[in-house]
Scaffold this active site. Structure first.
Site, PDB file in Angstrom:
ATOM      1  N   HIS A  58      31.982  -0.542   5.450  1.00 15.99           N
ATOM      2  CA  HIS A  58      31.587  -1.567   4.544  1.00 15.99           C
ATOM      3  C   HIS A  58      30.002  -1.154   4.392  1.00 15.99           C
ATOM      4  O   HIS A  58      29.665  -0.145   4.831  1.00 15.99           O
ATOM      5  CB  HIS A  58      31.551  -3.027   5.216  1.00 15.99           C
ATOM      6  CG  HIS A  58      30.897  -2.994   6.723  1.00 15.99           C
ATOM      7  ND1 HIS A  58      31.325  -3.080   7.788  1.00 15.99           N
ATOM      8  CD2 HIS A  58      29.520  -3.140   6.855  1.00 15.99           C
ATOM      9  CE1 HIS A  58      30.543  -3.070   8.823  1.00 15.99           C
ATOM     10  NE2 HIS A  58      29.355  -3.173   8.380  1.00 15.99           N
TER      11      HIS A  58
HETATM   12  C1  T46 Z   1      27.500  -2.966  10.809  1.00 20.03           C
HETATM   13  C2  T46 Z   1      28.198  -2.267  12.155  1.00 20.03           C
HETATM   14  C3  T46 Z   1      27.248  -0.947  12.778  1.00 20.03           C
HETATM   15  C4  T46 Z   1      30.003 -12.120  14.125  1.00 20.03           C
HETATM   16  O1  T46 Z   1      30.456 -13.223  13.735  1.00 20.03           O
HETATM   17  N1  T46 Z   1      28.524 -11.977  14.083  1.00 20.03           N
HETATM   18  C5  T46 Z   1      27.863 -10.828  13.746  1.00 20.03           C
HETATM   19  O2  T46 Z   1      26.675 -10.865  14.029  1.00 20.03           O
HETATM   20  C6  T46 Z   1      28.574  -9.588  13.710  1.00 20.03           C
HETATM   21  C7  T46 Z   1      27.814  -8.493  13.673  1.00 20.03           C
HETATM   22  C8  T46 Z   1      29.759  -9.658  13.679  1.00 20.03           C
HETATM   23  N2  T46 Z   1      30.498 -10.845  13.789  1.00 20.03           N
HETATM   24  C9  T46 Z   1      32.231 -10.875  13.775  1.00 20.03           C
HETATM   25  C10 T46 Z   1      32.642 -10.807  12.316  1.00 20.03           C
HETATM   26  C11 T46 Z   1      33.970  -9.987  12.531  1.00 20.03           C
HETATM   27  O3  T46 Z   1      35.072 -11.017  12.801  1.00 20.03           O
HETATM   28  O4  T46 Z   1      32.572  -9.874  14.596  1.00 20.03           O
HETATM   29  C12 T46 Z   1      33.937  -9.294  14.110  1.00 20.03           C
HETATM   30  C13 T46 Z   1      33.738  -7.731  13.905  1.00 20.03           C
HETATM   31  O5  T46 Z   1      32.751  -7.469  12.900  1.00 20.03           O
HETATM   32  P1  T46 Z   1      32.781  -6.314  11.910  1.00 20.03           P
HETATM   33  O6  T46 Z   1      34.373  -5.786  11.709  1.00 20.03           O
HETATM   34  O7  T46 Z   1      32.009  -6.204  10.938  1.00 20.03           O
HETATM   35  O8  T46 Z   1      32.418  -4.926  12.961  1.00 20.03           O
HETATM   36  P2  T46 Z   1      31.815  -3.463  12.706  1.00 20.03           P
HETATM   37  O9  T46 Z   1      31.660  -2.879  14.060  1.00 20.03           O
HETATM   38  O10 T46 Z   1      32.696  -2.938  11.818  1.00 20.03           O
HETATM   39  O11 T46 Z   1      30.626  -3.783  11.936  1.00 20.03           O
HETATM   40  C14 T46 Z   1      29.386  -4.195  12.633  1.00 20.03           C
HETATM   41  C15 T46 Z   1      28.332  -4.954  12.020  1.00 20.03           C
HETATM   42  O12 T46 Z   1      29.169  -6.118  11.196  1.00 20.03           O
HETATM   43  C16 T46 Z   1      27.791  -4.267  10.757  1.00 20.03           C
HETATM   44  O13 T46 Z   1      26.694  -5.148  10.261  1.00 20.03           O
HETATM   45  O14 T46 Z   1      26.648  -2.263  10.393  1.00 20.03           O
HETATM   46  O15 T46 Z   1      28.642  -3.178  13.329  1.00 20.03           O
END
Ligand code: T46
Length: 142
Positions: A58
């Site tokens: 993303h």
């Molecule tokens: C990034 C990379 C390095 C929350 O509820 N609060 C938060 O602060 C975050 C970061 C995530 N979430 C929830 C949203 C999703 O349901 O946790 C779940 C997994 O998040 P995501 O799919 O975005 O995870 P990554 O590892 O793909 O991405 C994360 C960060 O979201 C993003 O900002 O740059 O780590």
């Protein structure tokens, strides 16, 4: 929110953080606006990532971040829609700055790796661009 569609991977870089070493080990510290160009509003960390898994996939409209390998190692592939650049993180006193408008994929996590993220904003689902074709269209629409 407007996309930061003019940013490039060349706006992203590894920065060295302070490290104080003594016989009992090391300590690294960061202060918002001193070591980073923003006040830190949120910290999160990725851990227990199964071998072979990827994270990210993303871009963000507004969020600015610094990523640190607080433990172990992993790779971060950045993509501005034109150029891709890969950074390997493996030392806790180095941080990768990612500016808004950059697609990222994290992979090659070592066993026990911890990806510590220092972020400029609170969590907002609307700040994410999770569709790669939409991302490319936004970057091309400047
Ligand atoms: C990034 C990379 C390095 C929350 O509820 N609060 C938060 O602060 C975050 C970061 C995530 N979430 C929830 C949203 C999703 O349901 O946790 C779940 C997994 O998040 P995501 O799919 O975005 O995870 P990554 O590892 O793909 O991405 C994360 C960060 O979201 C993003 O900002 O740059 O780590």
């Amino acid at each position: 929110m407007k996309p930061n569609n003019k940013t490039t991977v060349f706006d992203c870089a590894i920065v060295e953080l302070p490290k104080v070493h003594n016989q009992s080990g090391n300590i690294t510290f960061v202060e918002g606006k001193k070591h980073f160009p923003f006040d830190i509003k949120r910290i999160y960390y990725l851990y227990d990532v199964p071998g072979g898994e990827s994270r990210g996939g993303h871009a963000h409209y507004d969020l600015q971040q610094f990523l640190v390998a607080a433990g172990g190692s992993f790779d971060v592939q950045l993509d501005d829609g034109t150029v891709k650049k890969t950074f390997s993180l493996n030392r806790p006193h180095y941080a990768l700055q990612i500016v808004p408008g950059i697609w990222r994929e994290l992979n090659n996590f070592s066993s026990g790796a911890i990806c510590l993220v220092l972020a400029s904003e609170l969590y907002q689902a609307a700040d994410y661009i999770r569709d790669y074709r939409q991302f490319l269209a936004l970057k091309a629409s400047q």
